[in-house]
Structures are given as structure tokens and as C-alpha cells.
Design an enzyme around this catalytic site. Structure first.
Site, PDB file in Angstrom:
ATOM      1  N   LYS A  70       0.880  -1.346   0.017  1.00  0.00           N
ATOM      2  CA  LYS A  70       0.036  -0.207   0.117  1.00  0.00           C
ATOM      3  C   LYS A  70       0.977   1.228  -0.140  1.00  0.00           C
ATOM      4  CE  LYS A  70      -4.139  -1.881   2.343  1.00  0.00           C
ATOM      5  NZ  LYS A  70      -5.329  -1.325   3.089  1.00  0.00           N
ATOM      6  N   ASP A 107     -10.119   2.981   2.139  1.00  0.00           N
ATOM      7  CA  ASP A 107     -10.216   2.298   3.436  1.00  0.00           C
ATOM      8  C   ASP A 107     -10.982   3.249   4.345  1.00  0.00           C
ATOM      9  OD1 ASP A 107      -8.984  -0.096   2.628  1.00  0.00           O
ATOM     10  OD2 ASP A 107      -7.158   0.677   3.304  1.00  0.00           O
TER      11      ASP A 107
END
Length: 281
Positions: A70, A107
């Protein structure tokens, strides 16, 4: 049906075999009648940059990015949304036909969607929020909560300096707390969120003092394997409302699906039931 014009997207991680994302996205594709496919990609730990370079120019439309890539995904992108920059990580990459790579982070959207769905009466503005952990997931969650209007996010970590470092990066509404001071940090919170990737069984003896939280405090765990984590079991034994990590996974997938395929994820397909079946739950 998949044709030669199919829109291709997928999920990349190492490992990636455990990912439920293909189940979610391919179910939505089938329900929406979209000519597309969603596949897993598992490059070697040192192969992510080469994968991204090879996909430039629109070979595929996009990727969901999971551990351990990420942070690197954000670094490799040409442009990034404010959400990705605040989280210092990207879980979505979009590959434009002109060769540019765009980064986003959904997220935070998934986190808030999970609360909205499973505890609809809870409001992010209703009080301080305690966050267990000080890694990438915690930073992304803290940034999203602050952006949504949380009055204070208390980052609780075994190593105080890491919690304080995260707080310093995100502003004066984020505070760093030592793990030993958890009971004090929990005293007036509206929610407790576990943002450690290993969950509470990651080799530590720490048991969060959930009994110190107010009776209505919501307890959420980002971990979804197992669905009933030790933290959620403890919360339920105390009568606290809970939010599970699977709902967050589904929540973050919806905006990614729209970005990849150009249409919203259909609401008529029960992807949670499909995911639970895959988990054996």
C-alpha cells in the site's frame, strides 16, 4: 459473459490467495451484467514496482492494493487523492490510457460505511475515538475519522513514540497514548477500533480494558479472519455494540468497483453472504 472488450481489474498483494475481493467484485460484475473480470495478482515482494510499470498505459483498468504494497503504491503513482496522501498509502490504483497512474484510498470510506451499516445510530462526531495500533491501517483510519469530523482520535500503541509520531503527522485532534494508559484513554470514548493487522492474537498478552468504556461505546475490529475476533467477543460479553472487519472490506470495495467499471456496485446481490460462505462462517 467475458469478451475481448472486457474491462480487467484485480487485487494485488503478497500473499493474495486469502483475499475475498474477487468474490465480491465478480459477483457485482455478474449482477450488473458488466463485460469485465476481476483477478488476483501475486508478485514477489520485490516485484510490485515492475508490475505497476508493466501495466501503465491501460493494460488493465485498476488494482486494489493490499499488504505489503500500500505505501509503495502511493509512491509509484503520478497523482493521488487527498485521502491517499493523508493515509500515506493507496489501496486503489487506476491505470489511465495515457500512461498515468492515479492513487486513491477507500479504506476510510469502508470504515465509515461499516459503522453506518452495523451501528446506524452511532455518529463520528459524538465523542473521542480510541484506535489500537500505530501502523499504516491506523494512520488511514485516523485520517478518515478526522476528515469526517471526529473531535479526537486517541492512538494507543505499545511503543508510545510511534503513537505520538502518528499524532504529530495528523494534527492536534490526534493524540498519542501508551498502551498502559488504555483505561484512561477509553473512559469517555464513543468507539474503540482495532487497527492492528494481526488482531489481538498477534503474540501480545495485551487485553484492552473494554470495561472502562461507556456502556454505549461501539467496538470495531478491522480483522475479519476470524469474523468473531477476541476483541469483538469481549465487547459482546460486555453488551457493547460491535462492527466487524468484513463489513469494512465490503465498504471499501464499493467505491473501488465504481472506479474500475464505471458503474455502482449493484445493491441487490448479497456479497456478505458469499464472503461468509467462503470464510466458512
Amino acid at each position: 459473459m467475458i469478451s475481448g472488450l472486457a474491462i480487467v481489474a484485480g487485487v494485488v498483494g503478497h500473499p493474495v490467495a486469502h483475499s475475498l475481493s474477487p468474490i465480491l467484485h465478480n459477483a457485482w460484475l455478474a449482477a450488473a451484467g458488466v463485460d469485465g473480470v476481476y483477478a488476483p495478482f501475486a508478485p514477489a515482494p520485490d516485484g510490485f514496482a515492475r508490475l505497476v510499470a508493466g501495466l501503465r498505459g491501460g493494460v488493465i483498468r485498476g488494482l486494489n492494493v493490499t499488504l505489503p504494497f500500500k505505501e509503495q503504491a502511493l509512491e509509484l503513482a503520478d497523482e493521488a487523492t487527498a485521502a491517499a496522501r493523508s493515509a500515506a498509502a493507496a489501496n486503489v490504483l487506476i491505470f489511465e490510457p495515457d500512461g498515468r497512474v492515479l492513487a486513491d484510498n477507500t479504506d476510510g470510506v469502508g470504515l465509515l460505511a461499516a459503522f453506518s451499516r452495523q451501528t446506524p445510530n452511532w455518529r463520528v462526531t459524538s465523542g473521542p475515538i480510541a484506535l489500537l495500533g500505530a501502523g499504516g491501517a491506523a494512520r488511514g483510519a485516523a485520517a478518515a475519522l478526522i476528515a469526517a469530523g471526529a473531535p479526537e482520535v486517541r492512538v494507543i500503541n505499545r511503543t508510545l513514540s510511534r503513537a505520538e509520531g502518528l499524532a504529530a503527522a495528523l494534527g492536534d485532534r490526534v493524540t498519542g497514548w501508551a498502551q498502559v494508559d488504555s483505561a484512561q484513554a477509553f473512559a469517555d470514548v464513543s468507539a474503540v477500533i482495532n487497527a492492528t493487522s494481526a488482531g489481538l492474537t498477534g503474540g501480545e498478552a495485551f487485553e484492552p480494558p473494554l470495561a472502562a468504556t461507556p456502556a454505549g461505546a461501539v467496538v470495531m475490529d478491522m480483522v475479519y479472519k476470524p469474523l468473531e475476533t477476541p476483541l469483538l467477543a469481549m465487547a459482546r460479553s460486555l453488551g457493547r455494540p460491535t462492527v466487524d472487519g468484513l463489513e469494512m472490506l465490503i465498504g471499501q470495495a464499493r467505491p473501488a468497483f465504481s472506479a474500475f467499471y464505471g458503474c455502482p456496485a449493484p445493491s441487490g446481490v448479497d456479497v456478505r453472504a458469499l464472503a461468509l460462505a467462503a470464510l466458512g462462517a
